[in-house]
Design a protein around this motif. Structure first.
Motif, short mmCIF file in Angstrom:
data_model
loop_
_atom_site.label_atom_id
_atom_site.label_comp_id
_atom_site.label_asym_id
_atom_site.label_seq_id
_atom_site.Cartn_x
_atom_site.Cartn_y
_atom_site.Cartn_z
N LEU A 1 -30.10 -19.50 -40.38
CA LEU A 1 -30.36 -19.51 -39.00
C LEU A 1 -29.09 -19.14 -38.08
N SER A 2 -29.14 -17.88 -37.50
CA SER A 2 -28.14 -17.79 -36.40
C SER A 2 -28.07 -18.30 -35.04
N LEU A 3 -26.89 -18.67 -34.68
CA LEU A 3 -27.17 -19.27 -33.05
C LEU A 3 -26.18 -18.69 -32.30
N SER A 4 -26.34 -18.02 -31.12
CA SER A 4 -25.56 -17.31 -30.33
C SER A 4 -25.12 -18.41 -29.33
N LEU A 5 -23.78 -18.84 -29.30
CA LEU A 5 -23.36 -20.05 -28.78
C LEU A 5 -23.16 -19.61 -26.86
N GLY A 6 -23.21 -18.57 -26.62
CA GLY A 6 -23.29 -18.33 -25.25
C GLY A 6 -21.82 -18.24 -24.60
N LEU A 7 -21.02 -17.83 -25.54
CA LEU A 7 -19.41 -18.18 -24.75
C LEU A 7 -18.70 -16.88 -25.73
N GLY A 8 -18.27 -15.86 -25.00
CA GLY A 8 -17.40 -14.77 -25.70
C GLY A 8 -18.14 -14.29 -26.76
N GLY A 9 -19.44 -14.12 -26.83
CA GLY A 9 -20.34 -13.35 -28.06
C GLY A 9 -20.20 -14.09 -29.08
N ARG A 10 -19.85 -15.59 -29.28
CA ARG A 10 -19.68 -16.24 -30.37
C ARG A 10 -21.31 -16.53 -31.12
N VAL A 11 -21.29 -15.99 -32.51
CA VAL A 11 -22.58 -16.48 -33.23
C VAL A 11 -22.12 -17.28 -34.49
N GLU A 12 -22.89 -18.28 -34.82
CA GLU A 12 -22.56 -19.15 -35.79
C GLU A 12 -23.83 -19.20 -36.67
N THR A 13 -23.73 -19.08 -38.00
CA THR A 13 -24.93 -19.54 -38.78
C THR A 13 -25.08 -20.75 -39.48
N VAL A 14 -25.93 -21.29 -39.42
CA VAL A 14 -26.22 -22.62 -40.18
C VAL A 14 -27.31 -22.59 -41.07
N LEU A 15 -27.46 -23.57 -42.10
CA LEU A 15 -28.48 -23.52 -43.07
C LEU A 15 -29.64 -24.73 -42.90
N SER B 1 -13.89 -24.91 -26.48
CA SER B 1 -12.93 -25.45 -25.54
C SER B 1 -13.57 -25.71 -24.29
N GLU B 2 -15.00 -25.26 -24.14
CA GLU B 2 -15.85 -25.36 -22.84
C GLU B 2 -17.21 -25.28 -23.04
N ALA B 3 -18.10 -25.79 -22.15
CA ALA B 3 -19.54 -25.68 -22.35
C ALA B 3 -19.97 -24.29 -22.34
N PRO B 4 -20.94 -23.99 -22.96
CA PRO B 4 -21.40 -22.57 -23.08
C PRO B 4 -22.34 -22.53 -21.99
N ALA B 5 -22.82 -21.14 -21.72
CA ALA B 5 -23.76 -21.08 -20.64
C ALA B 5 -25.27 -21.00 -21.02
N PHE B 6 -25.45 -21.02 -22.57
CA PHE B 6 -26.57 -21.25 -23.36
C PHE B 6 -26.36 -21.21 -24.66
N VAL B 7 -27.46 -21.60 -25.34
CA VAL B 7 -27.61 -21.45 -27.12
C VAL B 7 -28.82 -20.68 -27.24
N GLU B 8 -28.71 -19.60 -27.90
CA GLU B 8 -29.78 -18.70 -28.33
C GLU B 8 -30.04 -18.80 -29.86
N VAL B 9 -31.29 -19.15 -30.24
CA VAL B 9 -31.77 -18.96 -31.70
C VAL B 9 -32.09 -17.48 -31.94
N ASP B 10 -31.63 -17.27 -33.19
CA ASP B 10 -31.95 -15.87 -33.89
C ASP B 10 -31.57 -14.61 -32.88
N PRO B 11 -30.53 -14.61 -32.38
CA PRO B 11 -30.14 -13.68 -31.57
C PRO B 11 -30.36 -12.16 -32.16
N ASN B 12 -30.34 -12.01 -33.71
CA ASN B 12 -30.35 -10.60 -34.12
C ASN B 12 -31.73 -10.34 -34.66
#
Length: 535
Positions: free
Chosen positions: A481-495, A508-519
Motif C-alpha cells: 500500500l502506497s502512502l503519500s506523505l504530503g511533503l515534497g512529493g514523498r511516497v512510501e510503500t508499506v506491506l 523533519s517536519e509535520a506533513p500537510a496530509f497523508v493520502e492512501v493509495d495516491p496512484n
C-alpha cells in the motif's frame, strides 16, 4: 457482454471445481449446421439441424442435446431424428433431447445426426418491433438460452464451428457469425442467406439478426469491418461504431495479438440492453444509438473477441475470464485513447461499484463456487472486481511481464478453453513470481480490505507515525500500500499483513496530509486521506 448500470446493480479454478452442468465426457461436438425458416406471419421457426459429434470413449450408448421442450405453447417440438439416413429413437423431456445410439460405439466414431424440429421460442430468439416500429428478429442466447431455439450442448465448454442457413422474407437482411457463403432469392418472395463460422465458439455466441439494415463495409488494417445499423441511424450509427472500432482493434492487436477472426461486424439490435460480444458479429442494443459516444461499450465488446470468444472459460465458475478481462482492457484502451485521467476515473468508478456490491453480497468471491444457477452468473465481482484484480496483478508483476503473460495466455488457449489456473501459470512464467497466494486472496476469498487509519507527527523524535487497521471480517489481507506523505512529493510503500499495524517514517517536519493509495493501484474500502491529528 456489457450490461447497463440498472441491470448490473441488480479456491482457484481447478478440475475439482466446476459448475453443475451435466457433462458428457465421452462426447465431443464438432460442427453444427442450422437451417432455419422464418416468416412475417409467425413468431415461430421451422428448423433442421445437422449435428456432427465425435465419441471420445468406447461404449457410449446415448447422446444428449439441450433443446427447450414445449410448455404453455412455447418451445421446440422435434419432428424426426436420423443418423446416416436411418431413424433414431429419441426422447425429448424437460429440455433434454436424448438420442439412442443402439449398437455399441467406439472411441473415434464420428456421428452426424439430422434433427427436424420447430416451434415458438420462449427465449433466446426474439420476434419484435424495434424503436422505429419495424419488425425484426434478434438472438439473445446469453448465458444458456441457445437451446431455446437450437439443439445444442448449451455450455461454454462445448465449443464448435457452425453454419447458419436462414430463409427469411426477401425484404429482410440477415447477419450472423463468420463468412457470408451465399445469398439466393427463392420463390415466394423469400431469400436464403448462408453464414459459416470457421473457428469454434460456445453456442451462446451464435447470433442471428434479421431485419432492415443500412450496411457499410470498410477495412481496419485489411480486416473486413462492417457496420449494420437501422436505416434511420445510417450516418450517425456508422460514425459511432467505425472510428472507435478501428482504434480499438489497433490497440488490442498490438497489445495482445492479431484479431482472431476473419471479419468484424458491429450490429445494432433490438431486444437487448448494452452489448453482446457474439464473435465476428457484435450486437449493440438500439438504446445505445442516441448520439452520445459509444467508446466504452465498443471497446468492451471488441475486447471479448479475444477473451470470452477466442479464449473461453471452461465453465461458468470462471466467467471472470470473460468479463473481468473485457472490463480491464476497456480501461486500458481509455488510457491509450483519452489519457491517464480517464483511466483513473474509470478505475475509481469500478472500485465504488465493488464496494457497493460487497455491502450487498459480503460472502461472494470472484470465482463462483460450483455455480448451479446461470441466472446468477453476472455481478460486479466478475466485472469490476476482476478488472481490479488484473490491475493489481499488473502492478505486482510489472507492465512488461503483465503484457507478456497476457499474450502467452491468449496464444496458448486461442480458440480453446481456459481456467483461472491457466492465467496464473502464464503470468508466473512471464514474471518469475509465485502468484498462487495473490490469486487465492483476490479471486477465491470474498471481500476486500476495509481500511481505517490515523497519523500523528512526533516533533521530538522527528518522525511521522501512521496507524492502519483492517476492519473487515476474517483475517488480514496481505498487500503493498502506497502512502503519500504530503511533503515534497514523498511516497512510501508499506506491506499490509496484519489487522492492525503501526508504521514510522523519519521526517523533519509535520506533513500537510497523508493520502492512501495516491496512484490508484489498491482495491481497498477506506478514506482517501487519513484523519489528521486532533487539535
Amino acid at each position: 457482454m456489457r450490461l447497463s448500470p440498472l441491470i448490473l446493480a441488480g479456491l482457484i479454478g481447478t478440475p475439482l471445481m466446476a459448475d453443475t452442468y451435466p457433462r458428457q465426457p465421452g462426447v465431443e461436438v464438432q460442427h453444427y449446421v442450422f437451417r432455419l425458416e422464418v416468416t412475417d406471419q409467425s413468431d415461430g421457426l421451422l428448423g433442421e439441424a445437422t449435428v456432427t459429434l465425435r465419441l471420445r470413449e468406447d461404449g457410449v450408448k446415448a447422446v444428449i442435446l439441450d433443446l427447450a421442450s414445449v410448455k404453455a405453447g412455447r418451445g421446440m417440438a422435434v419432428r424426426s431424428v436420423s443418423l446416416a439416413g436411418r431413424p433414431v429413437p429419441y426422447t425429448h423431456e424437460d429440455g433434454r433431447l436424448k438420442l439412442a445410439l443402439g449398437a455399441a460405439r467406439r472411441a473415434g466414431d464420428v456421428l452426424v445426426f439430422e434433427i427436424r424440429y420447430g416451434g415458438v421460442p420462449a427465449a433466446g430468439l426474439k420476434f419484435l418491433v424495434n424503436k422505429h416500429g419495424e419488425r425484426g428478429i434478434f438472438s439473445e442466447s446469453w448465458p444458456d438460452r441457445a437451446h431455446q431455439w437450437l439443439p445444442v450442448m448449451d455450455h461454454p465448454s462445448a465449443k464448435a464451428t457452425a453454419e447458419m442457413v436462414i430463409t427469411a422474407p426477401a425484404h429482410d437482411q440477415v447477419i450472423s457469425n463468420g463468412r457470408l457463403i451465399e445469398t439466393t432469392d427463392l420463390p415466394g418472395q423469400r431469400r436464403r442467406t448462408h453464414w459459416k463460422q470457421d473457428q469454434p465458439l460456445p453456442v451462446w455466441l451464435y447470433t442471428v439478426g434479421i431485419g432492415h439494415f443500412a450496411v457499410h463495409r470498410t477495412t481496419a488494417d485489411a480486416l473486413p469491418l462492417e457496420s449494420w445499423v437501422f436505416p434511420q441511424e445510417r450516418e450517425s450509427g456508422w460514425r459511432a461504431l467505425e472510428d472507435t472500432a478501428r482504434q480499438v482493434l489497433g490497440f488490442y492487436s498490438a497489445r495482445i495479438g492479431p484479431f482472431p477472426y476473419d471479419k468484424l461486424a458491429n450490429v445494432e439490435a433490438a431486444g437487448i440492453t448494452g452489448g453482446m460480444e457474439s464473435a465476428t458479429a457484435i450486437s449493440y442494443g438500439e438504446a445505445a444509438f442516441d448520439g452520445r459516444p459509444m467508446t466504452s461499450l465498443v471497446a468492451h465488446e471488441i475486447a471479448h473477441q479475444w477473451f470470452g470468444d477466442a479464449v473461453t472459460e471452461a465453465d461458468w465458475d470462471d466467467v471472470w475470464l470473460s468479463e473481468g478481462f473485457a472490463t480491464y482492457l476497456t480501461d486500458c484502451f481509455l488510457e491509450h485513447a483519452q489519457g491517464r485521467e480517464a483511466f483513473v476515473a474509470s478505475l475509481r468508478k469500478e472500485r465504488a461499484q465493488v464496494i457497493s456490491e460487497e455491502a450487498a453480497r459480503p460472502d461472494t468471491p470472484v470465482v463462483h463456487r460450483n455455480l448451479s444457477d446461470t441466472g446468477k452468473v453476472l455481478n460486479a465481482f466478475v466485472y469490476e472486481k476482476a478488472a481490479w484484480v488484473l490491475h493489481m496483478l499488473r502492478n505486482q508483476v510489472g507492465d512488461a511481464a503483465f503484457w507478456r503473460g497476457l499474450q502467452a495466455y491468449f496464444q496458448g488457449h486461442r480458440h480453446g478453453l481456459a481456467t483461472t489456473a491457466d492465467v496464473r501459470h502464464a503470468m508466473e512464467a512471464a514474471s518469475g513470481q509465485n502468484l498462487e497466494p495473490f490469486f487465492h486472496q483476490w479471486l477465491d476469498r470474498p471481500g476486500i480490505p476495509k481500511l481505517q487509519g490515523t497519523w500523528r507527527y512526533e516533533a521530538e523524535a522527528r518522525q511521522l507515525v501512521v496507524d492502519l487497521r483492517q476492519t473487515q471480517a476474517g483475517e488480514a489481507f496481505q498487500m503493498p500500500l502506497s502512502l503519500s506523505l504530503g511533503l515534497g512529493g514523498r511516497v512510501e510503500t508499506v506491506l499490509l499483513s496484519q489487522k492492525q499495524q503501526c508504521f514510522t517514517f523519519p521526517m523533519s517536519e509535520a506533513p500537510a496530509f497523508v493520502e492512501v493509495d495516491p496512484n490508484t493501484v489498491a482495491l481497498i474500502d477506506g478514506p482517501g486521506r487519513l484523519d489528521p491529528p486532533s487539535r
